[in-house]
Design an enzyme around this catalytic site. Sequence first.
Site, PDB file in Angstrom:
ATOM      1  N   SER A 137      37.199  23.650  43.308  1.00 40.51           N
ATOM      2  CA  SER A 137      36.113  23.685  43.809  1.00 40.51           C
ATOM      3  C   SER A 137      35.204  22.549  43.343  1.00 40.51           C
ATOM      4  O   SER A 137      35.741  22.004  42.158  1.00 40.51           O
ATOM      5  CB  SER A 137      35.342  25.086  43.301  1.00 40.51           C
ATOM      6  OG  SER A 137      33.914  24.982  43.745  1.00 40.51           O
ATOM      7  N   TYR A 150      31.471  31.119  37.407  1.00 41.74           N
ATOM      8  CA  TYR A 150      32.366  30.644  38.287  1.00 41.74           C
ATOM      9  C   TYR A 150      32.725  29.232  38.087  1.00 41.74           C
ATOM     10  O   TYR A 150      33.932  28.952  38.069  1.00 41.74           O
ATOM     11  CB  TYR A 150      31.338  30.265  39.370  1.00 41.74           C
ATOM     12  CG  TYR A 150      32.140  29.888  40.572  1.00 41.74           C
ATOM     13  CD1 TYR A 150      32.893  30.766  41.559  1.00 41.74           C
ATOM     14  CD2 TYR A 150      32.029  28.671  41.284  1.00 41.74           C
ATOM     15  CE1 TYR A 150      33.809  30.268  42.687  1.00 41.74           C
ATOM     16  CE2 TYR A 150      32.806  28.213  42.143  1.00 41.74           C
ATOM     17  CZ  TYR A 150      33.480  28.837  42.937  1.00 41.74           C
ATOM     18  OH  TYR A 150      34.236  28.470  44.150  1.00 41.74           O
TER      19      TYR A 150
HETATM   20  N1  NAP Z   1      33.469  28.641  50.601  1.00 39.81           N
HETATM   21  C1  NAP Z   1      33.186  27.535  49.894  1.00 39.81           C
HETATM   22  O1  NAP Z   1      32.057  26.909  50.112  1.00 39.81           O
HETATM   23  C2  NAP Z   1      33.950  27.260  48.638  1.00 39.81           C
HETATM   24  C3  NAP Z   1      33.762  26.085  47.973  1.00 39.81           C
HETATM   25  C4  NAP Z   1      34.365  25.704  46.989  1.00 39.81           C
HETATM   26  C5  NAP Z   1      35.664  26.485  46.521  1.00 39.81           C
HETATM   27  N2  NAP Z   1      35.922  27.599  47.092  1.00 39.81           N
HETATM   28  C6  NAP Z   1      37.149  28.532  46.762  1.00 39.81           C
HETATM   29  O2  NAP Z   1      37.813  28.751  47.802  1.00 39.81           O
HETATM   30  C7  NAP Z   1      38.810  30.132  47.715  1.00 39.81           C
HETATM   31  C8  NAP Z   1      38.738  30.774  49.034  1.00 39.81           C
HETATM   32  O3  NAP Z   1      37.286  31.208  49.028  1.00 39.81           O
HETATM   33  P1  NAP Z   1      36.757  31.419  50.497  1.00 39.81           P
HETATM   34  O4  NAP Z   1      35.535  30.444  50.703  1.00 39.81           O
HETATM   35  O5  NAP Z   1      37.743  31.238  51.576  1.00 39.81           O
HETATM   36  O6  NAP Z   1      35.816  32.831  50.351  1.00 39.81           O
HETATM   37  P2  NAP Z   1      36.253  34.212  51.075  1.00 39.81           P
HETATM   38  O7  NAP Z   1      36.150  34.248  52.493  1.00 39.81           O
HETATM   39  O8  NAP Z   1      35.154  35.189  50.364  1.00 39.81           O
HETATM   40  O9  NAP Z   1      37.886  34.617  50.469  1.00 39.81           O
HETATM   41  C9  NAP Z   1      38.217  35.088  49.407  1.00 39.81           C
HETATM   42  C10 NAP Z   1      39.393  35.755  49.401  1.00 39.81           C
HETATM   43  O10 NAP Z   1      39.589  36.172  47.937  1.00 39.81           O
HETATM   44  C11 NAP Z   1      40.184  37.429  48.016  1.00 39.81           C
HETATM   45  N3  NAP Z   1      39.900  38.100  46.786  1.00 39.81           N
HETATM   46  C12 NAP Z   1      38.858  38.683  45.968  1.00 39.81           C
HETATM   47  N4  NAP Z   1      39.289  39.070  44.938  1.00 39.81           N
HETATM   48  C13 NAP Z   1      40.542  39.188  44.840  1.00 39.81           C
HETATM   49  C14 NAP Z   1      41.384  39.716  44.071  1.00 39.81           C
HETATM   50  N5  NAP Z   1      41.083  40.363  42.925  1.00 39.81           N
HETATM   51  N6  NAP Z   1      42.789  39.760  44.280  1.00 39.81           N
HETATM   52  C15 NAP Z   1      43.187  39.123  45.556  1.00 39.81           C
HETATM   53  N7  NAP Z   1      42.452  38.691  46.267  1.00 39.81           N
HETATM   54  C16 NAP Z   1      40.966  38.524  46.032  1.00 39.81           C
HETATM   55  C17 NAP Z   1      39.221  38.049  49.071  1.00 39.81           C
HETATM   56  O11 NAP Z   1      39.823  39.326  49.481  1.00 39.81           O
HETATM   57  P3  NAP Z   1      39.215  40.686  49.876  1.00 39.81           P
HETATM   58  O12 NAP Z   1      38.614  40.550  51.364  1.00 39.81           O
HETATM   59  O13 NAP Z   1      40.000  41.737  49.574  1.00 39.81           O
HETATM   60  O14 NAP Z   1      37.954  40.784  48.871  1.00 39.81           O
HETATM   61  C18 NAP Z   1      39.397  37.003  50.048  1.00 39.81           C
HETATM   62  O15 NAP Z   1      40.508  36.960  50.967  1.00 39.81           O
HETATM   63  C19 NAP Z   1      37.984  30.375  46.410  1.00 39.81           C
HETATM   64  O16 NAP Z   1      38.968  30.397  45.164  1.00 39.81           O
HETATM   65  C20 NAP Z   1      36.677  29.665  46.312  1.00 39.81           C
HETATM   66  O17 NAP Z   1      36.389  29.582  44.884  1.00 39.81           O
HETATM   67  C21 NAP Z   1      35.036  28.168  48.297  1.00 39.81           C
END
Ligand code: NAP
Length: 286
Positions: A137, A150
Amino acid sequence: MTTSHEELVLISGASTGMGAATARELAGRGYHVLAGVRRDADAVALKAPGIEPVFLDVTDAGQIEDVARRITTDPRRRPLRAVINNAGIAINAPVELLSMDEWRRQFEVNFFGHVAVTKAVLPALHTSGGRVVNISSVGGKVAMPTYGAYAGAKFAMEGMSDALRRELAPLGVQVVVVEPGGVQTEMTPHGIERAEKTIAGMTPTEQTRYGALLRAIINQAADFTKSGLPADRAGRIIADAATTRSPRARYTIGRDAAMLTRLPRLLSDRLLDRMMAANLKPHFPK
Ligand SMILES: NC(=O)c1ccc[n+]([C@@H]2O[C@H](COP(=O)([O-])OP(=O)(O)OC[C@H]3O[C@@H](n4cnc5c(N)ncnc54)[C@H](OP(=O)(O)O)[C@@H]3O)[C@@H](O)[C@H]2O)c1
């Protein structure tokens, strides 16, 4: 060299957001995607040609072992092209107010879980000459207030990835870090929900110290994500990072990430402090 149709990719956190988008993108490119989910309903919703949902809570050692076995006992003996460590949760709270259980939970999901998954599938990656893709991130390079847990876990992910890349390069396994900026996914709404609960649970003294700050962070995060990239765009970049022949060590997603990840190398800590405070100021409650 095998063709992509004969290769597996494992991705954690594929129920929503970038994980789901990347799974669909890779399946569209002909890979067989083992898509990590935690609920039956998500498995049913995700199942499609080229997408095989697997139960993978990255904090569950038994599920990690099952997924690693699924890969090594693939009936068609397909090689593992990549593992994409994507699962994540966002916990925003001042360092002082976050319980130790929550500190540990943030690190279990966003850091130790990925270490465990990577270790479990490395034997398959050694065999295939495959790749580890770690989703970090902007928070892996810049830590805003209330992002202590985080950003701490993402900084750890960055450091571990550097060590791993240098360990595995001579052995023919590549390690790539992806640093997204704002992307429209479920992460921010879930994070805001948690932060609202933290505000609701604050004592009057804690409210005085941190209430307005956390409210400003919530407002800023909502704006940041609204102007963020659609998840599908991010999915294409992650799929490229996982499959391009000669990957870079790091990819950013979005112009915001390209700029923000460079700032710590260009500015002094004090200047960065002032810049962040100035950026946050308009988001404080009037
Ligand atoms: N969105 C942004 O702006 C952003 C920016 C920088 C980095 N990121 C990074 O991108 C990655 C993906 O996030 P996203 O933005 O796509 O968010 P998201 O839509 O909330 O997806 C997160 C995923 O992680 C899963 N998860 C949570 N706890 C878990 C566990 N204990 N074991 C396995 N899976 C688990 C969730 O599954 P459930 O549905 O089962 O909870 C969901 O599938 C993350 O690492 C995040 O830190 C996101």
